[in-house]
Design an enzyme around this catalytic site. Structure first.
Site, short mmCIF file in Angstrom:
data_model
loop_
_atom_site.label_atom_id
_atom_site.label_comp_id
_atom_site.label_asym_id
_atom_site.label_seq_id
_atom_site.Cartn_x
_atom_site.Cartn_y
_atom_site.Cartn_z
N HIS A 214 0.82 -1.22 0.00
CA HIS A 214 0.00 0.00 0.00
C HIS A 214 0.85 1.26 0.00
O HIS A 214 0.43 2.30 -0.50
CB HIS A 214 -1.02 -0.04 1.13
CG HIS A 214 -2.13 -0.98 0.80
ND1 HIS A 214 -2.12 -2.30 1.18
CD2 HIS A 214 -3.21 -0.82 0.01
CE1 HIS A 214 -3.18 -2.89 0.67
NE2 HIS A 214 -3.86 -2.03 -0.03
N GLU A 457 -10.92 -10.94 -4.70
CA GLU A 457 -9.48 -10.81 -4.44
C GLU A 457 -8.91 -12.00 -3.66
O GLU A 457 -7.76 -11.98 -3.24
CB GLU A 457 -9.15 -9.48 -3.76
CG GLU A 457 -10.02 -9.10 -2.61
CD GLU A 457 -9.73 -7.69 -2.07
OE1 GLU A 457 -8.79 -7.04 -2.50
OE2 GLU A 457 -10.51 -7.26 -1.20
N ASP A 481 -4.40 -8.28 -4.32
CA ASP A 481 -4.56 -9.36 -3.34
C ASP A 481 -4.76 -10.70 -4.03
O ASP A 481 -4.30 -11.72 -3.53
CB ASP A 481 -5.74 -9.06 -2.41
CG ASP A 481 -5.32 -8.11 -1.30
OD1 ASP A 481 -4.22 -8.30 -0.75
OD2 ASP A 481 -6.07 -7.16 -1.01
N CYS A 528 -9.68 -3.35 -10.47
CA CYS A 528 -9.24 -2.13 -9.78
C CYS A 528 -7.88 -2.31 -9.12
O CYS A 528 -7.40 -1.42 -8.44
CB CYS A 528 -10.27 -1.67 -8.76
SG CYS A 528 -10.51 -2.85 -7.43
C1 PEP Z 1 -6.49 -5.15 -4.70
O1 PEP Z 1 -6.28 -5.98 -3.80
O2 PEP Z 1 -6.20 -5.35 -5.90
C2 PEP Z 1 -7.13 -3.86 -4.38
C3 PEP Z 1 -7.50 -3.03 -5.32
O3 PEP Z 1 -7.27 -3.54 -3.07
P1 PEP Z 1 -6.05 -3.06 -2.15
O4 PEP Z 1 -4.86 -2.84 -3.05
O5 PEP Z 1 -6.47 -1.82 -1.46
O6 PEP Z 1 -5.86 -4.22 -1.23
MG MG Z 2 -7.20 -5.72 -1.88
#
Ligand code: PEP
Ligand code: MG
Length: 591
Positions: A214, A457, A481, A528
């Site tokens: 993140h 995910e 994920d 996403c």
């Molecule tokens: C993902 O896991 O691809 C996602 C968009 O969520 P995050 O990156 O916030 O875990």
């Molecule tokens: Mg995620």
């Protein structure tokens, strides 16, 4: 001497500037430039902070002398003497003053910078006793910082700039304008990164972190060059060294020679020209050569990011990571009103375009607050995160749901639920959504309609889509994920980063099947995760049938360029071949 450090490329572009080393425990120290007229006031703040700590030590010494010789702890007396000596050390005081007067750093920044400089000198000492005094130096720095916080009000930071004033030395070296600054830390939490959103830094380097950690994601959303997983960078680079970040190659060049500097300066200008060219696509609709309309959405972290999404030509927000509203607040959660206002600002900021708000996804590498990080969870990615955390604290979850429902009265909004895997979790979630609506009805408070979607995910979710399609209006594939859990690769761990592979056949199969099943059922589906903004994967995703991509605003125009050049019909059979290949990455190059 010039040397380079190799890490992971996370945010594109070239940054050239002076190193600012920040110990990770101190990243919440404010970094801003003061005006020349504020120099004296800043030095006074340091002086007052230091005097407060000196007074405290004197008080302690007095109380110790009143103890009997037996009770007076000898180690403590010696320690206090060392702390007093350090506080009066000319190099510490003189250095701090220099950072303030010559560089116009605010007092806290100046103090931590000088602490880094002296700390390194301690590291290099042969005498073990002296080497260990570094810990004392860190302690007194913390104490002075605390005393400053409790004491005088800081000067108001002037508007943040990504540069600092030119010093005498820079002038001698021939710099005539402000010099960009590059932040180097062992680690930065996502909450730390958020602090730097309005920051003075032109680039970031961290020792640890994976490509889709993140921290890396926030760096990418800031759209400034960054390298993570650069291992020893925070130890090898010294305060104020010249550094180059090559965010495309994941390379950091330290103390570059004039020839290298010129070469990267050229690359930097090329990058700027490319951005200029891409900006011409801003108002061009994202339609493939064979007439397929593609939806390019934005991922945002804060309501204010909506403006950037609009400016980048996004046709909506595909992922609002609401957890960023919850972080860095010393564990105090935002209440319903605060959240409602934030979601409303995002919705209104998108001017009638839809906003997909994901319910809070904390845990794993997104702790609420560093101080609350509980080391007992050895495997946080598999622990109580995202919807699991929400369902474990229904009062917190209901507060968020009510706030989102209320905000939905102000424009088109969708609700997105992260990390679901069990049918029972899905049913619990829907029952809490109904409960939140009922609570608002009882209170007579208006709320709006919401389409409800789930993130796919976890491989188990991708393999049991039937239950998801039964309940949800749309699905959004979180590839970050999905890759982590499919390949058993911690997305934050740079030591296994080479195995984190979006093109692994298993990952491609799960993504492609999810897209195909949604389409067969007439349900909306988007990606996403970071795959959506990676231009090297745009054609493959189009070939799999994907028509909705959500990414950082800064990536939208480059992906649009790929879309405009693509023939989705022709890409479909090619994508099938790629997926059938043992080595999809090799096949990708053969298109
Ligand atoms: C993902 O896991 O691809 C996602 C968009 O969520 P995050 O990156 O916030 O875990
Ligand atoms: Mg995620």
């Amino acid at each position: 001497m010039t040397f380079s450090i190799h890490g992971l490329a996370v945010a594109r572009g070239i940054a050239i500037g002076r190193a600012v080393l920040v110990a990770s425990s101190r990243v919440d120290v404010a970094h801003y430039f003061i005006e020349a007229s504020q120099i004296e006031a800043e030095i006074d703040r340091i002086r007052m902070g230091r005097n407060a700590v000196v007074d405290e030590i004197h008080r302690l010494q007095t109380s110790i002398t009143h103890m009997g010789p037996k009770e007076a702890p000898h180690e403590l007396t010696a320690l206090l003497d060392v702390h007093l000596l350090l506080l009066q050390d000319d190099e510490l005081i003189g250095g701090v003053k220099r950072w303030i007067t010559e560089r116009l750093y605010n007092a806290e920044w100046a103090l931590t910078s000088q602490m880094e400089v002296i700390g390194r000198q301690f590291d290099e000492m042969e005498d073990e006793y002296l080497r260990e005094r570094k810990a004392d130096l860190e302690q007194i720095t913390e104490k002075v910082l605390r005393a400053m916080k409790e004491g005088a009000t800081p000067v108001v930071p002037p508007s943040s700039r990504a540069t600092r004033k030119t010093s005498q030395q820079d002038l001698l070296l021939g710099d005539t304008v402000d010099v960009p600054l590059i932040l180097i830390a062992h680690d930065l939490s996502p909450a730390d990164m958020m602090q730097f959103k309005q920051s003075v830094f032109a680039g970031f380097i961290t020792d640890v972190g994976g490509k889709t950690s993140h921290t890396a994601i926030v760096a990418r959303s800031l759209d400034i060059p960054a390298v993570v997983g650069a291992r020893l960078a925070s130890q090898l680079v010294r305060q104020d060294d010249w550094v180059i970040i090559d965010g495309d190659a994941g390379v950091v060049v330290v103390d570059p020679s004039p020839i290298i500097l010129a070469e990267y300066g050229f690359k930097q200008r090329q990058g700027e020209l490319e951005r200029g060219r891409l900006s011409r696509l801003l108002h061009t609709p994202a339609i493939t050569l064979d007439g397929q309309k593609i939806e390019l959405l934005a991922n945002i972290e804060m309501p204010e990011d909506a403006l950037g999404a609009i400016k980048a030509g996004a046709v909506g927000v595909g992922l609002f990571r609401s957890e960023f509203l919850f972080m860095g607040r010393q564990g105090k959660l935002p209440n319903e009103e605060e959240q409602y206002q934030a979601y409303r600002r995002a919705i209104e900021g998108m001017q009638g375009l839809p906003v997909t708000i994901r319910t809070v996804d904390v845990g794993a590498d997104k702790p609420l607050d560093k101080s609350l990080q509980d080391g007992s969870h050895l495997n946080p990615a598999l622990g109580l995160r995202a919807i699991r955390w929400s369902l474990a604290d229904p009062a917190m979850f209901l507060t968020q749901l009510r706030a989102i429902l209320r905000a939905a009265a102000h424009g088109p909004a969708n609700l997105l639920i992260p990390m679901l895997v069990h049918g029972s979790e899905i049913r619990q979630t829907f029952s809490l959504i109904d409960h939140a609506r009922a609570e608002l009805d009882n209170r007579g408070i208006a709320y709006g309609p919401l389409k409800i979607g789930a993130m796919i995910e976890i491989p188990a979710a991708a393999l049991t889509l039937k239950v998801f399609l039964k309940y949800f209006d749309f699905l959004s594939i979180g590839t970050n994920d999905l890759i982590q859990y499919t390949l058993a690769i911690d997305r934050t761990d740079e030591s296994v980063a080479h195995l984190y592979d979006p093109l692994h056949p298993a990952v491609l199969r799960l993504v492609a099947d999810t897209i195909a099943e949604c389409q067969a059922q007439g349900k909306g589906v988007s990606v996403c995760g970071e795959m959506a903004g990676d231009v090297s994967l745009t054609r493959l995703l189009l070939g799999m049938g994907l028509r909705s991509f959500s990414m950082h605003p800064a990536q939208i125009l480059a992906v649009k360029q790929e879309v405009l050049r693509a023939d989705a019909g022709k890409l479909a059979p090619w994508a099938q071949q790629v997926m059938a290949d043992d080595e999809p990455a090799m096949r990708m190059t053969k298109y």
